[in-house]
Design an enzyme around this catalytic site. Structure first.
Site, short mmCIF file in Angstrom:
data_model
loop_
_atom_site.label_atom_id
_atom_site.label_comp_id
_atom_site.label_asym_id
_atom_site.label_seq_id
_atom_site.Cartn_x
_atom_site.Cartn_y
_atom_site.Cartn_z
N GLY A 52 56.69 61.27 41.49
CA GLY A 52 55.37 61.67 41.90
C GLY A 52 55.01 62.87 41.39
O GLY A 52 55.48 63.50 40.51
N SER A 110 60.68 63.59 44.63
CA SER A 110 62.14 63.42 44.55
C SER A 110 62.81 63.59 46.20
O SER A 110 62.55 64.42 46.74
CB SER A 110 62.82 64.33 43.53
OG SER A 110 62.27 64.44 42.35
N GLY A 111 63.46 62.47 46.35
CA GLY A 111 64.18 62.79 47.68
C GLY A 111 63.40 61.97 48.76
O GLY A 111 63.76 62.02 50.11
N ASN A 117 65.28 68.09 44.74
CA ASN A 117 66.24 66.75 45.18
C ASN A 117 67.55 66.76 44.00
O ASN A 117 67.26 67.34 42.85
CB ASN A 117 65.29 65.49 44.69
CG ASN A 117 66.29 64.39 45.10
OD1 ASN A 117 67.17 64.29 45.80
ND2 ASN A 117 65.74 63.03 44.62
N GLU A 177 54.09 66.66 40.61
CA GLU A 177 55.04 67.81 40.89
C GLU A 177 54.32 68.97 40.42
O GLU A 177 53.34 69.22 39.57
CB GLU A 177 56.12 67.57 39.77
CG GLU A 177 57.22 66.47 40.32
CD GLU A 177 58.33 66.51 39.04
OE1 GLU A 177 58.38 67.24 38.05
OE2 GLU A 177 59.32 65.72 39.37
N SER A 186 67.48 63.19 41.37
CA SER A 186 65.88 63.02 40.99
C SER A 186 65.65 62.06 39.77
O SER A 186 66.57 62.28 38.88
CB SER A 186 65.15 64.10 40.72
OG SER A 186 63.88 63.87 40.42
N SER A 187 64.94 61.04 39.96
CA SER A 187 64.90 60.11 38.85
C SER A 187 64.08 60.86 37.73
O SER A 187 62.87 61.18 38.02
CB SER A 187 64.30 58.52 39.19
OG SER A 187 64.93 58.10 39.98
N THR A 195 63.77 55.04 45.59
CA THR A 195 64.86 53.85 45.21
C THR A 195 65.32 53.17 46.36
O THR A 195 65.44 51.88 46.21
CB THR A 195 65.99 54.71 44.70
OG1 THR A 195 65.69 55.53 43.56
CG2 THR A 195 67.12 53.79 44.03
#
Length: 1538
Positions: free
Chosen positions: A446, A163-164, A217, A448, A220-221, A168
């Protein structure tokens, strides 16, 4: 392995540069090597002793290079610290993209870098091979699009990262590029969004409902997104689809502090207005239990209210109506209210539960928004119904079970809502059902690993394990393809497969998920039971382990490392019950939107019918495993990916504080492991980890045997000889690269280091000897200098003493002489003064006596003169009075005489007017004669026609001859009247002669009167006015006399014309007599008529102006034709036949003219013969004045066809460019556009007899020069001519553009080689011995210069105007500047010192060619190369770190922008002297200026140049220059066939 370890140990020698781990990788230098014990000194000054040193403990450093390498597979040592250092080095220079083979690593810069994106960069990467330019995400997108078009196979781009990391944004960039290269299958109307724009516009919706704040993040998605761009058969974007995977549903009801649930809940609570809050019965976010599990409600730099507005705006863009938006947020509010429904145990029965006291409002609000009753909702949540053969049995639930039922309903509602949103977005975007080619972009979370890892991390890491397996297989495949491409011998590479980990998790039966599902079906099962079952089942598995201090956790050995999972929530989060009460209740909702979310699909209906058919009871709870659901979606994803050719982008987050300029090594290293980059490197190391091009290998290790350069060997042969010299085995030599086994590169570096150390020792010895000799010489020179100084000092002292003594003696002598001379002068001055006083006194006395004598004489003279003067004045006054009286008498007599003569002049004026009246009468007679001549000519013409047709017209001819006889008599009468007029003219001449004599007498008398008046003017002032009036009157009379003389001349001319008319009358009479004598002689009659008509035309016209028929003449012709009405039909037929013959003749002439224009390529005095002849014919045919004509269209179509067929033929284009410009220049000179003033002038022009009379009067005036007349006389253009001019102008611009583009095509491939110095090792070595003055000019630059010279010669041969030649070369050199400059900034290997010297040499040769070609033809084209010249000058300057920013921007490179300077500075590397680029301070200031410019709205952030495709001139500029040519149409001979 032992052999490799030994090789690694032997590769370390004193001075070797290695990496050493001390909480981080540090640079270190080997100070001593004793067996397997190595002593090193790190970069901080610390000393370390390493026992049993191996390459794993002390990995070798790569050769130093500022800015790292673009592709990390090119590193000499492909190890973990080398990869990290390369990424860090590139990140410090804003090079955020790096290749690892075909994998792109993107490091998030955390600040805008607009210079790296935009259409200018897209154009640069289009049609480029992967690796040809600097690493970029556009290169990956281009590779995917190219493979799809070449192999007709769908592609996918897998973007992963934590995340981050920028996943995107990377997916947006890829979609933008695909839209750029693919275009769209349908034209979009104004305001309508394109496919990729709609996909991007949907991001705010998916982010609001699928993103949440996590520990790492803020946005985060929490789901996977696969965006599929669909292409049609023409490779244009025809549709798109978004597929979502693995939504983290449990986050709706479970949130860890300080994380947040999905953004949509907070946006609704903070962004809804009062009306919406009242309708949805909203409370503050802190009062909702689902949200209150965390203390974080707001996020810095993320406004919930603004997010709510942006989400609704995005919904409107994708086509959601206002009602749909209200329904969506009603469902979100339902979930919030459900979270506040709390159940507590019943006080009477623990197996039952009741609503808490404060939950009534929440139940009522949720029920109202769901469209059901509160009791129905409470019953559905707190009871369970089982269907048996005896009927339905409803059982109450305890508080915990009811809470689980509530959470299950919340997760189901939100999941259904998310699926509906995705389906709505796909419907809005539109999918192409016929599309067979797609490019998918996978944006998924990704790997984690947190301090506490739950069920969500377990599922996410399972997905990454799947993707990693797919990734390993593709990387292994590409590695084998690399070996096949280089045609080397290779064996199967064994790599670690993670299939055992996947079996451990998802195998059936016996996998972790299978055991989890089994435990979830036991109502009394606990998390500890599940953990114990895992311990019992996987004790011997190497991928599974049990933590020592935990009874409910387990550890899995993933590809990215060990991860410990806590099973406390595994059972609850895995349960995904489908409760019949919930489903029936929601399906029967009074709100259609809520009911539509829970409609049964076909698959569910089949399952229910099957369950009803079985003879057993049906549970109200149908168990569904979230883990199995996750596995199913993951399987679908992998199936979709397996059908495509994958491309990989690994996004890296450099730090956890989300700030630019910070590179946390451990954090990046962890992400590299999680992203599989290190695994890909390990696969590369398993085969041939070290691979270099022949040139680079020979460049680095050629010093081991310099004599190889003298043998003229190729680079590959030199490499092979060097490896034989090193006695290495197992290496492979491919077609372009050399492949080395592990440790062999280290061995080569060891040999190189030893060679360099030996050379350094020799150099040091010679250097010390040189320094010692130099110091000795300096000391000897110092001693000699001191001695000479001392001796000179003593000599100067003796000399100064002698000089001072001599000076003192001289001073004394001068002083004594001066004193004596002063005394003498004093005495002499006193004597002279006494003498002067005495002599002055004597002179003054004598002067006084003289003055007295002179005064007496002056008085006497004055008295005598006054007496004589008075006497003279009295005498003169008397005489003057007598003279005045006498002259006044004479003046009066003269005045009376002048008045008498004035009265006589008035009578002469009356005679003049009478003469003018007679002249007018004579002119009227001449006009009548003109009309009669016209009638006669018309009748003769008709008689000619009648005689040519048939013999029957002879009778009518006889009648006509009778009329001609009458006309003849009339002519005789007119002749007599003309004779009378001649007599009157003679009388007028005599009268004019008398008037002239009288005028001469008057002029004499006036002259005498003037003389007398002038004499009397002083004395007779009273008569002055009368005399002046008389003088003026006499002058006017003189002018009138001159006018009469001019009239006399005109009369003489008229008389001569009358004589000519009389001669023509005689000729006409003779011809009429011949007609009477030969009535049937048609030939003679026709010849006579023709000669007669020619004579009349010569008489009544100028040499070049045809006779203009007056209205009177046309009327007479009509009256004559009325007598022959019976022949009208024959006459019309004759006219039609004549018109056809004329048209055929004109068409034949036009065809011949076109043939001449298209085939004649001759030049006369540098002017096109074909163009000038064509224009001359058009003028002769009056084509420019015609209202309708086809000749212009024929010319344009013929020339256009030739240009269409010869677009690539520069010879033809240059020829027609000259012709078109010449025609435009002639058009400008001889043709003028129509204007109102011209029309008015034509309407006021004299016509008829007056025009004829004027032509006769002025025909004898001298004619102007023909050239001057041609330069001034212009014809007025009609519409076809104006259209022809516009088409010629378009031709000039089109031909110029085609010629320019052809030259660009010719030089573009060569320019790609001109920017990079050739790498011929043998040739460069041989050249190095012969010449050390710099790099020699390559054949590529010679090719460019030859192309320029050929173009210039072609322009000269075809006589193209110099103005156009200069414009053409200016644009071509601008193109060269753009191509070379952009290539320099996009290819790092070009930004080197030696390459700068090579390009500078080529530019110097190009500049020399410009000077030789002169500015007349090339102009200021050299100025167009200013960017590349300054960039190359920057590359080759020395001491760059000492240059300040002001010095660089103001003196060295004033033209280049900050973005361009920063790009060159960061990409520069010195391959010749090893110098550094500019200082870090200068780079920091440049970066700061770039950030400031990016914040400005008007700033241009691109560092690339754009080519200008426009035409650099217009019609006015073109003709103003071309008209300077001396074009004389009369000098061009007309061909005989025209």
């Amino acid at each position: 392995m032992a052999a490799e370890a030994t090789a690694s140990q032997l590769a370390l020698t004193q001075g070797s540069e290695v990496w050493f781990w001390v909480e981080d990788w540090l640079k270190a230098t080997v100070t001593s090597v004793e067996g397997t014990t190595v002593t090193i000194e790190d970069e901080n000054g610390g000393t370390h002793v390493v026992e049993d040193a191996t390459e794993e403990k002390l990995p070798l450093q790569n050769p130093k290079g500022k800015g790292g390498v673009d592709d990390m597979t090119q590193l000499s040592y492909l190890n973990e610290p080398g990869v990290l250092h390369n990424l860090k080095d590139r990140y410090s220079f804003d090079s955020i993209y790096t290749y690892t083979g075909s994998i792109l690593i993107a490091v998030n810069p955390f600040y805008p870098v607009p210079q790296l994106y935009g259409e200018h960069m897209m154009y640069s990467y289009r049609d480029r091979m992967l690796g040809e330019l600097s690493p970029h995400v556009y290169a990956i997108a281009e590779e995917a699009f190219k493979q799809m078009s070449l192999y007709n196979q769908s592609q996918s781009v897998l973007i992963s990262g934590e995340s981050g990391a920028g996943k995107t944004e990377t997916s947006k960039l890829i979609m933008n590029y695909l839209a750029f290269v693919g275009g769209h299958s349908k034209e979009k109307q104004s305001g309508e969004k394109t496919v990729e724009q709609q996909v991007l516009e949907s991001n705010p919706i998916l982010e609001a409902f699928g993103n949440a704040k996590t520990v790492r993040n803020n946005n985060s998605s929490r789901f996977g997104k696969y965006m599929e761009i669909q292409f049609d058969s023409k490779l244009r974007i025809s549709g798109a689809a978004i597929r979502t995977y693995l939504l983290e549903r449990s986050r709706v009801v479970f949130v860890n502090d300080p994380e947040r649930t999905f953004h949509s809940f907070y946006q609704l609570c903070y962004g809804a207005d009062d009306e919406e809050r009242e309708a949805l019965k909203l409370k503050p976010a802190q009062e909702y239990k689902y949200l209150a599990q965390s203390t974080c409600f707001e996020i810095e730099d993320m406004d919930n209210k603004e997010g709510y507005r942006r989400t609704k705006e995005a919904m409107s863009i994708v086509g959601m109506t206002e009602d749909d938006q209200k329904c969506v947020f009603r469902v979100v509010a339902i979930v919030l209210h459900l979270g506040n429904v709390v159940f507590v145990p019943d006080t009477e029965d623990d197996e039952k539960c009741v609503l808490a006291e404060d939950s009534g409002d929440s139940v009522n609000a949720a029920a109202e928004l769901l469209g059901t009753q509160p009791d129905t909702l409470a019953k559905a949540l707190s009871t369970r119904t089982r269907h048996t053969f005896d009927g339905a049995i409803t059982s109450p639930l305890n508080a915990a079970a009811a809470t689980h039922s509530r959470d299950s309903l919340s997760k189901t509602i939100y999941s259904k809502l998310f699926d509906w949103l995705v389906e709505k977005i796909n419907t809005s975007i539109g999918q192409d059902a016929n599309s067979k080619l797609t490019v998918g972009v996978l944006d998924i979370y990704g790997f984690e690993q947190f301090k506490k890892n739950d069920f969500e991390q377990f599922c996410i890491n399972l997905a990454n394990e799947k993707l990693q397996q797919h990734f390993n297989q593709q990387i292994f495949k590409k590695e084998q393809e690399e070996y096949k491409k280089e045609e080397i011998e290779w064996t199967y590479i064994d790599f670690v497969d993670n299939q055992d980990m996947l079996d451990l998790i998802e195998k059936k039966p016996g996998g972790i998920i299978d055991l989890l599902d089994e435990q979830c079906q036991f109502p009394k099962a606990t998390n500890a039971d599940f953990a114990q079952k895992l311990y019992n089942s996987f004790t011997g598995n190497k991928r599974f382990s049990k933590p020592k201090l935990s009874r409910s956790a387990f550890t899995l050995n993933h590809y990215a490392g060990n991860v410990t999972y806590d099973t406390d929530n595994f059972l609850e989060k895995n349960k995904d019950y489908v409760i019949a009460e919930h489903k029936n209740m929601l399906a029967s909702s009074e709100y259609e939107f809520v009911a539509s979310l829970f409609k049964d699909n076909e698959e569910e209906k089949q399952k229910e019918e099957a369950s009803k058919g079985r003879r057993k009871s049906v549970s109200a709870f149908r168990f569904a495993s979230l883990g199995n659901t996750f596995k199913g979606q993951l399987k679908e994803l992998m199936t979709a990916l397996s059908q495509t050719e994958p491309h990989y982008v690994r996004c890296i987050k450099p730090n956890n504080v989300n700030k630019p300029g910070i590179f946390e090594t451990m954090n990046v290293l962890h992400q590299l492991r999680c992203g599989g980059v290190l695994e890909a490197i390990r696969i590369s190391c398993a085969g041939y980890p070290s691979r270099n091009s022949f040139y680079d290998f020979a460049e680095r290790f050629g010093l081991l045997c310099p004599s190889l350069y003298d043998e003229g060997l190729e680079d590959s042969q030199i490499c092979e000889k060097l490896l034989e010299l090193a006695k290495l085995e197992g290496h492979q030599i491919g077609k372009t690269k050399i492949f080395l086994k592990g440790g062999q590169m280290a061995m080569m570096d060891k040999l190189r280091t030893e060679k360099m150390n030996a050379a350094a020792t020799i150099i040091a010895r010679h250097l010390m000897s040189f320094v010692a000799k130099k110091n000795y010489k300096k000391k000897m020179e110092a001693i000699v200098t001191i001695q000479s100084g001392a001796r000179s000092m003593f000599a100067r002292k003796v000399f100064n003493h002698k000089r001072n003594t001599r000076a003192a003696t001289k001073i004394q002598t001068r002083y004594r002489g001066h004193k004596a001379f002063k005394d003498y002068n004093k005495k002499k001055h006193a004597a002279v003064q006494i003498q002067s006083v005495f002599r002055g006194m004597k002179a003054r006395r004598h002067a006084h006596d003289l003055k007295k004598d002179r005064s007496a004489l002056r008085i006497q003279r004055k008295w005598k003169g006054s007496k004589e003067r008075n006497k003279f004045l009295h005498y003169r006054s008397s005489l003057t009075k007598v003279q005045g009286l006498w002259r006044a008498k004479k003046a009066k007599e003269a005045l009376r005489q002048l008045r008498l003569e004035a009265r006589q002049a008035a009578s002469l004026l009356k005679d003049k007017k009478a003469l003018e009246t007679k002249m007018k009468d004579m002119e009227q007679n001449v006009e009548n004669l003109q009309e009669q001549k016209a009638e006669l000519r018309a009748q003769l013409k008709k008689a000619k026609t009648q005689l040519a047709d048939s013999a029957e017209a002879e009778e009518n001819l006889a009648a006509s001859l009778t009329e001609i006889e009458e006309l003849k008599a009339t002519v005789e009468q007119e002749k007599e009247s003309n004779q009378k007029l001649q007599e009157e003219v003679s009388g007028l001449k005599e009268a004019l002669q008398a008037a002239e004599d009288a005028k001469a007498g008057l002029e004499g008398e006036v002259a005498q009167a003037k003389e007398e008046v002038e004499k009397l003017k002083e004395e007779v002032s009273s008569k002055a006015n009368d005399l002046e009036g008389l003088k003026t009157e006499n002058e006017s009379m003189a002018k009138e006399g001159e006018g009469m003389i001019e009239k006399d001349k005109k009369i003489e001319e008229l008389a001569s014309r009358l004589a000519e008319v009389e001669a023509l009358n005689n000729a006409l009479n003779s011809k009429l007599a011949e007609v009477h004598q030969t009535p049937n002689g048609k030939g003679g009659f026709m010849d006579g008529m023709r000669r007669m008509s020619n004579g009349v035309q010569m008489a009544f016209s100028n040499d070049s102006t045809p006779v203009t028929a007056t209205p009177e003449s046309r009327l007479s012709e009509y009256s004559a034709d009325s007598h022959m009405s019976e022949l009208d039909k024959q006459q019309r037929e004759l006219e039609v036949r004549k018109h056809k013959l004329r048209a055929e003749k004109q068409g034949a002439q036009q065809s011949k003219l076109l043939e001449l224009l298209l085939t004649n390529k001759e030049f006369h005095d540098g002017i096109s013969v074909g163009a000038c002849t064509t224009f001359k014919c058009l003028l002769h045919w009056n084509a420019f004045q015609a209202e309708r004509t086809t000749i212009f269209d024929q010319i344009i179509q013929s020339v256009g066809g030739i240009l269409e067929e010869n677009q690539d033929n520069n010879d033809v284009l240059a020829h027609w460019l000259t012709n078109s410009v010449t025609l435009l220049a002639l058009f400008r000179r001889f043709v003028r556009p129509p204007s109102e003033s011209g029309i008015q002038r034509r309407s006021r022009a004299p016509s008829g007899l007056f025009a004829f009379r004027s032509s006769m009067i002025f025909s004898r005036s001298p004619a102007p020069d023909s050239s001057a007349q041609s330069s001034q006389k212009q014809v007025e253009a009609k519409y076809p001519a104006l259209l022809f001019k516009q088409q010629l102008d378009a031709f000039v611009q089109k031909i110029f553009s085609l010629l320019r583009d052809n030259i660009k095509k010719d030089i573009a491939p060569t320019l790609n080689h001109c920017i990079h110095a050739p790498r011929g090792r043998a040739a460069s070595a041989a050249d190095g011995k012969k010449s050390r003055g710099g790099p020699t000019l390559s054949s590529h630059w010679t090719t460019v210069i030859n192309i320029m010279q050929s173009l210039l010669q072609l322009m000269k041969d075809t006589h193209v105007p110099k103005f156009l030649i200069r414009k053409l070369f200016k644009q071509i050199f601008a193109f060269i500047n753009v191509q070379l400059f952009n290539q320099l900034l996009l290819r790092r290997e070009c930004c080197s010192f030696s390459n700068g010297e090579y390009v500078k040499t080529g530019l110097a040769e190009l500049e020399n060619w410009i000077h030789v070609s002169t500015t007349d033809y090339v102009g200021t084209a050299l100025e167009e190369l200013k960017q590349i010249r300054q960039a190359v000058s920057f590359l080759v300057i020395h001491q760059k770190p000492k240059k300040s920013l002001e010095e660089i921007t103001n003196d060295l490179c004033p033209i280049l922008s900050v973005q361009q300077l920063y790009r060159i500075s960061t990409m520069y590397w010195d391959d010749k002297y090893g110098t550094e680029t500019v200082s870090g301070e200068v780079l920091g200031r440049m970066k700061k200026m770039m950030v400031e410019d990016s914040n400005s709205s008007n700033s241009n952030t691109s560092f690339l140049l754009d080519d200008d495709p426009s035409v650099p001139f217009d019609y006015s500029q073109l003709t103003e220059d071309v008209v300077e040519m001396k074009i004389k149409l009369n000098s061009f001979p007309v061909p005989d066939f025209l």
